[in-house]
Enzyme design. Structure first.
Site, PDB file in Angstrom:
ATOM      1  N   TYR A 137      42.226  22.707  39.189  1.00 49.90           N
ATOM      2  CA  TYR A 137      43.553  22.932  38.601  1.00 49.90           C
ATOM      3  C   TYR A 137      44.607  22.119  39.345  1.00 49.90           C
ATOM      4  O   TYR A 137      45.397  21.396  38.745  1.00 49.90           O
ATOM      5  CB  TYR A 137      43.908  24.436  38.640  1.00 49.90           C
ATOM      6  CG  TYR A 137      45.391  24.668  38.422  1.00 49.90           C
ATOM      7  CD1 TYR A 137      45.974  24.442  37.178  1.00 49.90           C
ATOM      8  CD2 TYR A 137      46.221  25.067  39.474  1.00 49.90           C
ATOM      9  CE1 TYR A 137      47.342  24.616  36.984  1.00 49.90           C
ATOM     10  CE2 TYR A 137      47.583  25.246  39.292  1.00 49.90           C
ATOM     11  CZ  TYR A 137      48.141  25.015  38.049  1.00 49.90           C
ATOM     12  OH  TYR A 137      49.494  25.177  37.862  1.00 49.90           O
ATOM     13  N   LYS A 184      47.223  18.684  38.310  1.00 52.77           N
ATOM     14  CA  LYS A 184      48.675  18.512  38.521  1.00 52.77           C
ATOM     15  C   LYS A 184      48.940  17.235  39.313  1.00 52.77           C
ATOM     16  O   LYS A 184      49.859  16.475  39.001  1.00 52.77           O
ATOM     17  CB  LYS A 184      49.257  19.728  39.258  1.00 52.77           C
ATOM     18  CG  LYS A 184      49.223  21.016  38.463  1.00 52.77           C
ATOM     19  CD  LYS A 184      50.154  20.953  37.261  1.00 52.77           C
ATOM     20  CE  LYS A 184      50.065  22.181  36.400  1.00 52.77           C
ATOM     21  NZ  LYS A 184      50.779  22.070  35.135  1.00 52.77           N
ATOM     22  N   SER A 227      53.410  21.898  40.470  1.00 54.46           N
ATOM     23  CA  SER A 227      53.173  23.133  41.219  1.00 54.46           C
ATOM     24  C   SER A 227      53.123  22.837  42.706  1.00 54.46           C
ATOM     25  O   SER A 227      52.715  21.743  43.117  1.00 54.46           O
ATOM     26  CB  SER A 227      51.820  23.695  40.771  1.00 54.46           C
ATOM     27  OG  SER A 227      51.382  24.703  41.635  1.00 54.46           O
TER      28      SER A 227
HETATM   29  P1  NAD Z   1      51.280  30.205  30.521  1.00 51.52           P
HETATM   30  O1  NAD Z   1      49.810  30.142  30.389  1.00 51.52           O
HETATM   31  O2  NAD Z   1      51.956  31.506  30.322  1.00 51.52           O
HETATM   32  O3  NAD Z   1      51.964  29.119  29.555  1.00 51.52           O
HETATM   33  C1  NAD Z   1      51.329  27.910  29.220  1.00 51.52           C
HETATM   34  C2  NAD Z   1      51.360  27.807  27.695  1.00 51.52           C
HETATM   35  O4  NAD Z   1      50.750  26.567  27.305  1.00 51.52           O
HETATM   36  C3  NAD Z   1      50.590  28.928  27.022  1.00 51.52           C
HETATM   37  O5  NAD Z   1      51.412  29.510  26.028  1.00 51.52           O
HETATM   38  C4  NAD Z   1      49.383  28.228  26.399  1.00 51.52           C
HETATM   39  O6  NAD Z   1      48.965  28.845  25.194  1.00 51.52           O
HETATM   40  C5  NAD Z   1      49.916  26.814  26.187  1.00 51.52           C
HETATM   41  N1  NAD Z   1      48.910  25.749  26.176  1.00 51.52           N
HETATM   42  C6  NAD Z   1      47.940  25.521  27.094  1.00 51.52           C
HETATM   43  N2  NAD Z   1      47.230  24.429  26.746  1.00 51.52           N
HETATM   44  C7  NAD Z   1      47.762  23.956  25.602  1.00 51.52           C
HETATM   45  C8  NAD Z   1      47.468  22.860  24.747  1.00 51.52           C
HETATM   46  N3  NAD Z   1      46.448  22.032  25.004  1.00 51.52           N
HETATM   47  N4  NAD Z   1      48.212  22.671  23.651  1.00 51.52           N
HETATM   48  C9  NAD Z   1      49.254  23.509  23.358  1.00 51.52           C
HETATM   49  N5  NAD Z   1      49.583  24.560  24.130  1.00 51.52           N
HETATM   50  C10 NAD Z   1      48.837  24.785  25.237  1.00 51.52           C
HETATM   51  O7  NAD Z   1      51.642  29.607  31.965  1.00 51.52           O
HETATM   52  P2  NAD Z   1      53.022  29.600  32.748  1.00 51.52           P
HETATM   53  O8  NAD Z   1      52.876  30.503  33.907  1.00 51.52           O
HETATM   54  O9  NAD Z   1      54.144  29.770  31.811  1.00 51.52           O
HETATM   55  O10 NAD Z   1      52.982  28.115  33.312  1.00 51.52           O
HETATM   56  C11 NAD Z   1      53.595  27.048  32.626  1.00 51.52           C
HETATM   57  C12 NAD Z   1      53.280  25.759  33.372  1.00 51.52           C
HETATM   58  O11 NAD Z   1      53.727  25.885  34.720  1.00 51.52           O
HETATM   59  C13 NAD Z   1      51.798  25.423  33.445  1.00 51.52           C
HETATM   60  O12 NAD Z   1      51.646  24.038  33.300  1.00 51.52           O
HETATM   61  C14 NAD Z   1      51.405  25.861  34.845  1.00 51.52           C
HETATM   62  O13 NAD Z   1      50.318  25.120  35.354  1.00 51.52           O
HETATM   63  C15 NAD Z   1      52.678  25.584  35.612  1.00 51.52           C
HETATM   64  N6  NAD Z   1      52.825  26.420  36.823  1.00 51.52           N
HETATM   65  C16 NAD Z   1      52.751  27.776  36.714  1.00 51.52           C
HETATM   66  C17 NAD Z   1      52.861  28.561  37.864  1.00 51.52           C
HETATM   67  C18 NAD Z   1      52.742  30.057  37.802  1.00 51.52           C
HETATM   68  O14 NAD Z   1      52.468  30.676  38.845  1.00 51.52           O
HETATM   69  N7  NAD Z   1      52.941  30.703  36.651  1.00 51.52           N
HETATM   70  C19 NAD Z   1      53.087  27.959  39.101  1.00 51.52           C
HETATM   71  C20 NAD Z   1      53.179  26.562  39.158  1.00 51.52           C
HETATM   72  C21 NAD Z   1      53.047  25.809  38.008  1.00 51.52           C
HETATM   73  C1  WQD Z   2      50.060  35.487  46.521  1.00 54.45           C
HETATM   74  C2  WQD Z   2      49.615  36.225  47.796  1.00 54.45           C
HETATM   75  C3  WQD Z   2      47.228  36.290  48.063  1.00 54.45           C
HETATM   76  C4  WQD Z   2      46.417  38.775  44.566  1.00 54.45           C
HETATM   77  C5  WQD Z   2      48.881  30.859  42.812  1.00 54.45           C
HETATM   78  C6  WQD Z   2      48.212  29.538  42.549  1.00 54.45           C
HETATM   79  C7  WQD Z   2      49.218  28.420  42.609  1.00 54.45           C
HETATM   80  C8  WQD Z   2      50.419  28.701  41.698  1.00 54.45           C
HETATM   81  C9  WQD Z   2      50.989  30.072  41.918  1.00 54.45           C
HETATM   82  C10 WQD Z   2      50.108  27.623  39.585  1.00 54.45           C
HETATM   83  C11 WQD Z   2      48.469  35.518  48.525  1.00 54.45           C
HETATM   84  C12 WQD Z   2      47.780  37.677  47.875  1.00 54.45           C
HETATM   85  C13 WQD Z   2      47.017  38.034  45.553  1.00 54.45           C
HETATM   86  C14 WQD Z   2      45.836  40.029  44.919  1.00 54.45           C
HETATM   87  C15 WQD Z   2      46.537  39.694  47.193  1.00 54.45           C
HETATM   88  N1  WQD Z   2      50.057  28.657  40.306  1.00 54.45           N
HETATM   89  N2  WQD Z   2      47.077  38.478  46.841  1.00 54.45           N
HETATM   90  N3  WQD Z   2      45.931  40.427  46.226  1.00 54.45           N
HETATM   91  O1  WQD Z   2      47.748  32.086  45.480  1.00 54.45           O
HETATM   92  O2  WQD Z   2      50.135  31.785  46.275  1.00 54.45           O
HETATM   93  O3  WQD Z   2      49.457  30.854  44.119  1.00 54.45           O
HETATM   94  O4  WQD Z   2      49.944  31.054  41.855  1.00 54.45           O
HETATM   95  O5  WQD Z   2      50.362  26.495  39.890  1.00 54.45           O
HETATM   96  O6  WQD Z   2      48.546  27.266  42.244  1.00 54.45           O
HETATM   97  O7  WQD Z   2      47.194  29.339  43.508  1.00 54.45           O
HETATM   98  O8  WQD Z   2      49.680  33.276  44.333  1.00 54.45           O
HETATM   99  O9  WQD Z   2      50.038  35.552  43.472  1.00 54.45           O
HETATM  100  O10 WQD Z   2      47.673  34.677  43.627  1.00 54.45           O
HETATM  101  O11 WQD Z   2      48.914  35.242  45.727  1.00 54.45           O
HETATM  102  O12 WQD Z   2      46.578  40.089  48.363  1.00 54.45           O
HETATM  103  O13 WQD Z   2      45.265  40.731  44.083  1.00 54.45           O
HETATM  104  O14 WQD Z   2      49.099  37.509  47.411  1.00 54.45           O
HETATM  105  O15 WQD Z   2      46.173  36.293  48.996  1.00 54.45           O
HETATM  106  O16 WQD Z   2      48.677  35.733  49.904  1.00 54.45           O
HETATM  107  P1  WQD Z   2      49.167  32.003  45.157  1.00 54.45           P
HETATM  108  P2  WQD Z   2      49.057  34.723  44.181  1.00 54.45           P
END
Ligand code: NAD
Ligand code: WQD
Length: 346
Positions: A148, A152, A124
């Site tokens: 969190y 990562k 991430s």
């Molecule tokens: P999500 O929660 O929709 O998907 C993650 C899946 O993993 C879920 O289906 C959950 O049930 C499963 N899971 C969690 N722990 C588990 C375990 N111990 N064993 C088996 N299954 C397990 O999340 P997502 O948004 O699809 O994100 C996927 C990956 O990408 C995550 O690792 C997340 O940290 C990373 N990521 C997400 C974002 C985002 O904004 N969505 C941004 C950056 C990184």
């Molecule tokens: C985006 C913008 C908020 C909600 C997060 C995690 C990051 C990654 C992606 C996993 C910011 C603003 C938000 C609301 C708002 N996930 N906001 N009102 O914070 O960039 O990233 O998701 O790895 O680790 O921190 O994403 O969508 O929460 O926010 O004004 O109700 O929207 O302040 O400027 P963020 P976000």
């Protein structure tokens, strides 16, 4: 030869399953459904017209992982499974370290046991911490700001150590920026549990009437309209990035980090306007104080992924907003059909 997708039922995982199946890969999914519904697997089958096996199992259960590897001829792993809520990670750090870090160690141990050494990992942009140097390059000094993010960062370091101990591993660390959007079929999309923490799912739930108004966190940032700027990337572009990374780990050894974003930043208010235009629905909002831990501006330098993976995002914010809205309108309560019935009975 099959590709194992951990967390394949989740938001990004389910979209990646679709792209892999469409590209002709055989897949097998493992998910404990902690943060997703098995219904997403049915929808993936519906979109692609292809079948695949999934296991309800936890990465913390090594024996279950062993069974999956023994029953399937797995050649590579895309590892999405993890917990991802920043706020929750502050309250339950041990749960996050155990699930994300121990889960990944278990997975790598079983991969090693079965001689599977090709791994694409969901990292991430959070590993860049509070850097204010944009666009962010992969070489930027890393430093996460919450448990969190530290999971990562730790996993990236563990995987680097693993590679250095045995250079026959091939590992891609994919650092996602802000994934949003949904598959254009409207059948799969983001289905957060409880009140969404992230901007676009929150806006979508306001539009569909589940929430009354958006809180905009901060209008005094040094940006054009004072609201925070992020690099939003369409989840289908992101999913395709996993295909390119998979091709890469299949042909070279090494460990490499890649930013997956668009390289373009949009403010909160620009996203509100884009969503209103795509949906035809006005989104009421109120200005609030900055959210602790937020940075003003965050967007990627995507040169490395373009040159080394031959990947570039192609969908703009119009498509992102249109596809979020189609998903949310068609599935007002996400995958939860029971809630949908209660809703329509009202
Ligand atoms: P999500 O929660 O929709 O998907 C993650 C899946 O993993 C879920 O289906 C959950 O049930 C499963 N899971 C969690 N722990 C588990 C375990 N111990 N064993 C088996 N299954 C397990 O999340 P997502 O948004 O699809 O994100 C996927 C990956 O990408 C995550 O690792 C997340 O940290 C990373 N990521 C997400 C974002 C985002 O904004 N969505 C941004 C950056 C990184
Ligand atoms: C985006 C913008 C908020 C909600 C997060 C995690 C990051 C990654 C992606 C996993 C910011 C603003 C938000 C609301 C708002 N996930 N906001 N009102 O914070 O960039 O990233 O998701 O790895 O680790 O921190 O994403 O969508 O929460 O926010 O004004 O109700 O929207 O302040 O400027 P963020 P976000």
């Amino acid at each position: 030869m099959k590709i194992l997708i951990t967390g394949g039922s989740g938001y990004i995982g389910s979209h990646t399953c679709v792209e892999l199946l469409n590209a002709g890969y055989e897949i097998v999914v493992v998910d404990n459904f902690l943060n997703s519904k098995a219904e997403s697997m049915n929808r993936v089958r519906r979109i692609t017209g292809k079948d695949f096996k999934y296991y309800e199992a936890d990465l913390l259960n090594k024996d279950a992982l062993d069974v999956i590897f023994s029953e399937n001829n797995i050649s590579a792993v895309i590892h999405f499974a993890g917990l991802k809520a920043v706020g929750e990670s502050n309250n339950f750090p041990l749960k996050y370290y155990q699930n994300n870090v121990t889960g990944t160690i278990n997975l790598c141990e079983i991969m090693k046991k079965y001689g599977v050494k090709k791994l694409v990992f969901s990292s991430s942009a959070t590993v860049y911490g509070s850097t204010n140097q944009v666009p962010i390059k992969e070489e930027t000094i890393l430093g996460a700001e919450n448990p969190y993010g530290r999971t990562k960062l730790m996993i990236e370091e563990i995987l680097r150590d693993l590679y250095h101990s045995d250079q026959s591993w091939s590992i891609a660390l994919l650092r996602y920026f802000n994934p949003i959007g949904a598959h254009e079929s409207g059948l799969i999309g983001e289905d957060p549990k409880g009140i969404p923490n992230n901007l676009m799912p929150y806006i979508a739930q306001v539009a569909v009437g589940r929430l009354s108004s958006l809180s905009v966190y901060g209008n005094d940032y040094p940006t054009l309209d004072g609201t925070g700027i992020r690099d939003y990337i369409h989840v289908v572009d992101l999913a395709i990035g996993h295909l390119r990374a998979l091709e890469k780990v299949q042909c070279i050894h090494g460990i490499n980090a890649y930013n997956l974003g668009t390289g373009i930043g949009y403010s909160v208010l620009e996203m509100v306007k884009a969503f209103e235009k795509a949906s035809g629905i006005s989104i009421p909002y109120v200005m609030k104080d900055r959210r602790p831990g937020d940075v003003a501006i965050c967007f990627a330098d995507v040169t490395k992924a373009r040159i080394q993976l031959g990947w570039k995002a192609s969908r703009g914010i119009e498509a992102m907003c249109r596809d979020i809205w189609r998903w949310q309108k068609n599935n007002p309560n996400g995958y939860n059909e029971e809630l949908e019935i209660q809703h329509s009975d009202k």
